[in-house]
Structure formats: C-alpha cells, structure tokens
Write a protein that holds these residues in place. Structure first.
Motif: not given
Length: 85
Positions: A11-35
């Motif tokens: 649901f992110a729009a406009g300049g919010e995409d980068a913020k949402v991506d950053s939050l998702l990266i922080d939550a995910q923490k690791i690469c599901p391929v390499s670890g």
C-alpha cells in the motif's frame, strides 16, 4: 513499531516506498538464498521467491532458490519483528 508495516508493503505510495523497503529489510535481516546479512553486500535487491516479495543480499542471488534453513530463519525474523508492534 518498524515491523508493523509488514502487512502494508503493498500500500505504499510516492516517497513512502523507500521507507517501507527499509522497514522490511530491517525485519527480514538475512538473505533467504545465502543467509548473509542484508546490507553486507551493498544495497539489498528486491525479488520474488515462492510468490513472496523478499530482499536478497546481492544481485548474484537473484534467480536462485531460497535455502530452506535461511528461509525459515528469515520467516522467524519477520515474525519476531511483528511481535514488536
């Protein structure tokens, strides 16, 4: 509160995409391929694996399957982040 956006990523729009991506990266923490830790190989790369939008540690992991143990760890990280809301 950062992880609360996990369910709102679409649901992110406009300049919010980068913020949402950053939050998702922080939550995910690791690469599901390499670890590897996201950010350890430069800017994480957005990709789709098993019908889910995820982040990878580098472009070299794009198109490769997720390792079951890394996928499980990534999902635990996301679940833990959701519990912080």
């Amino acid at each position: 509160a950062a992880a609360c956006v996990l369910g709102l990523a679409g649901f992110a729009a406009g300049g919010e995409d980068a913020k949402v991506d950053s939050l998702l990266i922080d939550a995910q923490k690791i690469c599901p391929v390499s670890g590897r830790a996201l950010g350890s190989m430069g800017q994480p790369v957005k990709a789709e694996i098993a019908g889910r939008e995820v982040f990878l540690c580098c472009a070299g992991c794009k198109g490769k399957p997720a390792a079951p143990e890394h996928w499980a760890a990534m999902r635990r990280n996301q679940a833990t982040a959701q519990g912080l809301c």
